[in-house]
Scaffold this motif. Structure first.
Motif, PDB file in Angstrom:
ATOM      1  N   TRP A   2       1.640   1.749   3.385  1.00 33.38           N
ATOM      2  CA  TRP A   2       1.585   2.966   4.198  1.00 33.38           C
ATOM      3  C   TRP A   2       2.997   3.471   4.493  1.00 33.38           C
ATOM      4  O   TRP A   2       3.291   4.651   4.389  1.00 33.38           O
ATOM      5  CB  TRP A   2       0.841   2.646   5.485  1.00 33.38           C
ATOM      6  CG  TRP A   2       0.657   3.747   6.469  1.00 33.38           C
ATOM      7  CD1 TRP A   2       1.508   4.092   7.476  1.00 33.38           C
ATOM      8  CD2 TRP A   2      -0.453   4.632   6.569  1.00 33.38           C
ATOM      9  NE1 TRP A   2       0.988   5.123   8.202  1.00 33.38           N
ATOM     10  CE2 TRP A   2      -0.229   5.487   7.672  1.00 33.38           C
ATOM     11  CE3 TRP A   2      -1.641   4.779   5.847  1.00 33.38           C
ATOM     12  CZ2 TRP A   2      -1.124   6.463   8.061  1.00 33.38           C
ATOM     13  CZ3 TRP A   2      -2.536   5.753   6.245  1.00 33.38           C
ATOM     14  CH2 TRP A   2      -2.266   6.584   7.331  1.00 33.38           C
ATOM     15  N   ARG A   3       3.856   2.559   4.851  1.00 32.97           N
ATOM     16  CA  ARG A   3       5.208   2.922   5.279  1.00 32.97           C
ATOM     17  C   ARG A   3       6.108   3.326   4.117  1.00 32.97           C
ATOM     18  O   ARG A   3       6.962   4.201   4.270  1.00 32.97           O
ATOM     19  CB  ARG A   3       5.824   1.747   6.034  1.00 32.97           C
ATOM     20  CG  ARG A   3       7.100   2.102   6.755  1.00 32.97           C
ATOM     21  CD  ARG A   3       7.548   1.002   7.677  1.00 32.97           C
ATOM     22  NE  ARG A   3       6.719   0.939   8.871  1.00 32.97           N
ATOM     23  CZ  ARG A   3       6.867   0.039   9.835  1.00 32.97           C
ATOM     24  NH1 ARG A   3       7.812  -0.882   9.757  1.00 32.97           N
ATOM     25  NH2 ARG A   3       6.075   0.041  10.877  1.00 32.97           N
ATOM     26  N   PHE A   4       5.956   2.698   2.956  1.00 34.65           N
ATOM     27  CA  PHE A   4       6.908   2.902   1.871  1.00 34.65           C
ATOM     28  C   PHE A   4       6.342   3.602   0.644  1.00 34.65           C
ATOM     29  O   PHE A   4       7.031   3.694  -0.378  1.00 34.65           O
ATOM     30  CB  PHE A   4       7.519   1.559   1.458  1.00 34.65           C
ATOM     31  CG  PHE A   4       8.269   0.889   2.574  1.00 34.65           C
ATOM     32  CD1 PHE A   4       9.360   1.502   3.161  1.00 34.65           C
ATOM     33  CD2 PHE A   4       7.871  -0.346   3.048  1.00 34.65           C
ATOM     34  CE1 PHE A   4      10.053   0.892   4.194  1.00 34.65           C
ATOM     35  CE2 PHE A   4       8.557  -0.979   4.082  1.00 34.65           C
ATOM     36  CZ  PHE A   4       9.650  -0.354   4.650  1.00 34.65           C
ATOM     37  N   ALA A   5       5.136   4.122   0.723  1.00 33.77           N
ATOM     38  CA  ALA A   5       4.531   4.786  -0.438  1.00 33.77           C
ATOM     39  C   ALA A   5       5.318   6.031  -0.836  1.00 33.77           C
ATOM     40  O   ALA A   5       5.870   6.731   0.006  1.00 33.77           O
ATOM     41  CB  ALA A   5       3.087   5.181  -0.126  1.00 33.77           C
ATOM     42  N   LYS A   6       5.356   6.276  -2.122  1.00 32.62           N
ATOM     43  CA  LYS A   6       5.960   7.493  -2.653  1.00 32.62           C
ATOM     44  C   LYS A   6       5.012   8.662  -2.384  1.00 32.62           C
ATOM     45  O   LYS A   6       3.790   8.478  -2.297  1.00 32.62           O
ATOM     46  CB  LYS A   6       6.172   7.370  -4.159  1.00 32.62           C
ATOM     47  CG  LYS A   6       7.023   6.193  -4.566  1.00 32.62           C
ATOM     48  CD  LYS A   6       8.477   6.503  -4.386  1.00 32.62           C
ATOM     49  CE  LYS A   6       9.301   5.355  -4.966  1.00 32.62           C
ATOM     50  NZ  LYS A   6      10.566   5.215  -4.363  1.00 32.62           N
ATOM     51  N   ALA A   7       5.564   9.841  -2.285  1.00 29.40           N
ATOM     52  CA  ALA A   7       4.740  11.042  -2.116  1.00 29.40           C
ATOM     53  C   ALA A   7       3.748  11.132  -3.272  1.00 29.40           C
ATOM     54  O   ALA A   7       4.089  10.868  -4.424  1.00 29.40           O
ATOM     55  CB  ALA A   7       5.626  12.275  -2.079  1.00 29.40           C
ATOM     56  N   GLY A   8       2.520  11.457  -2.946  1.00 32.23           N
ATOM     57  CA  GLY A   8       1.487  11.598  -3.962  1.00 32.23           C
ATOM     58  C   GLY A   8       0.736  10.329  -4.300  1.00 32.23           C
ATOM     59  O   GLY A   8      -0.124  10.332  -5.184  1.00 32.23           O
ATOM     60  N   ASP A   9       1.037   9.223  -3.616  1.00 29.01           N
ATOM     61  CA  ASP A   9       0.319   7.967  -3.865  1.00 29.01           C
ATOM     62  C   ASP A   9      -1.174   8.227  -3.703  1.00 29.01           C
ATOM     63  O   ASP A   9      -1.625   8.704  -2.661  1.00 29.01           O
ATOM     64  CB  ASP A   9       0.792   6.899  -2.876  1.00 29.01           C
ATOM     65  CG  ASP A   9       0.224   5.521  -3.153  1.00 29.01           C
ATOM     66  OD1 ASP A   9      -0.975   5.410  -3.491  1.00 29.01           O
ATOM     67  OD2 ASP A   9       0.965   4.546  -3.008  1.00 29.01           O
ATOM     68  N   PRO A  10      -1.992   7.913  -4.720  1.00 29.93           N
ATOM     69  CA  PRO A  10      -3.426   8.201  -4.652  1.00 29.93           C
ATOM     70  C   PRO A  10      -4.166   7.426  -3.561  1.00 29.93           C
ATOM     71  O   PRO A  10      -5.265   7.817  -3.170  1.00 29.93           O
ATOM     72  CB  PRO A  10      -3.938   7.826  -6.046  1.00 29.93           C
ATOM     73  CG  PRO A  10      -2.901   6.940  -6.626  1.00 29.93           C
ATOM     74  CD  PRO A  10      -1.597   7.336  -5.996  1.00 29.93           C
ATOM     75  N   GLU A  35     -10.795  10.905  -0.257  1.00 29.92           N
ATOM     76  CA  GLU A  35     -11.714   9.901   0.289  1.00 29.92           C
ATOM     77  C   GLU A  35     -11.021   8.556   0.501  1.00 29.92           C
ATOM     78  O   GLU A  35     -11.199   7.907   1.536  1.00 29.92           O
ATOM     79  CB  GLU A  35     -12.885   9.733  -0.683  1.00 29.92           C
ATOM     80  CG  GLU A  35     -13.870   8.656  -0.324  1.00 29.92           C
ATOM     81  CD  GLU A  35     -14.922   8.428  -1.398  1.00 29.92           C
ATOM     82  OE1 GLU A  35     -15.585   7.383  -1.326  1.00 29.92           O
ATOM     83  OE2 GLU A  35     -15.082   9.285  -2.298  1.00 29.92           O
ATOM     84  N   VAL A  36     -10.220   8.139  -0.466  1.00 32.54           N
ATOM     85  CA  VAL A  36      -9.535   6.846  -0.352  1.00 32.54           C
ATOM     86  C   VAL A  36      -8.503   6.899   0.773  1.00 32.54           C
ATOM     87  O   VAL A  36      -8.374   5.947   1.550  1.00 32.54           O
ATOM     88  CB  VAL A  36      -8.876   6.441  -1.693  1.00 32.54           C
ATOM     89  CG1 VAL A  36      -8.070   5.160  -1.528  1.00 32.54           C
ATOM     90  CG2 VAL A  36      -9.934   6.268  -2.763  1.00 32.54           C
ATOM     91  N   GLY A  37      -7.785   7.997   0.894  1.00 34.71           N
ATOM     92  CA  GLY A  37      -6.811   8.143   1.969  1.00 34.71           C
ATOM     93  C   GLY A  37      -7.448   8.063   3.343  1.00 34.71           C
ATOM     94  O   GLY A  37      -6.925   7.416   4.253  1.00 34.71           O
ATOM     95  N   ASP A  38      -8.600   8.727   3.491  1.00 31.88           N
ATOM     96  CA  ASP A  38      -9.331   8.665   4.759  1.00 31.88           C
ATOM     97  C   ASP A  38      -9.770   7.237   5.058  1.00 31.88           C
ATOM     98  O   ASP A  38      -9.669   6.758   6.195  1.00 31.88           O
ATOM     99  CB  ASP A  38     -10.550   9.584   4.730  1.00 31.88           C
ATOM    100  CG  ASP A  38     -10.188  11.055   4.669  1.00 31.88           C
ATOM    101  OD1 ASP A  38      -9.032  11.415   5.009  1.00 31.88           O
ATOM    102  OD2 ASP A  38     -11.056  11.858   4.280  1.00 31.88           O
TER     103      ASP A  38
END
Length: 66
Positions: A22-30, A35-38
């Motif tokens: 969550w903290r270090f993901a690159k922009a656009g991480d699927p 739905e998965v993000g939620d």
């Protein structure tokens, strides 16, 4: 990775792994879209709320350095 595989990873990852991604993901991480993000946000918040002290320990352990 399919939606089901991503959700399975979320379900089996420990809180520190979830928070680190969550903290270090690159922009656009699927993992953080649709739905998965939620689902990711819901699981992360539920685990944080279940163990607030564990959240603080995990947060301090992973820090903010990239």
């Amino acid at each position: 990775m399919t939606v089901e595989e991503m959700k399975r990873w979320i379900d089996t990852a420990d809180y520190t792994e979830l928070l680190r991604r969550w903290r270090f993901a690159k922009a656009g991480d699927p993992f953080f879209q649709g739905e998965v993000g939620d689902y990711y946000a819901k699981v992360l918040a539920a685990r944080r709320d279940t163990d607030p002290e564990g959240h603080v320990r995990a947060s301090k352990a992973i820090g903010w350095d990239v």
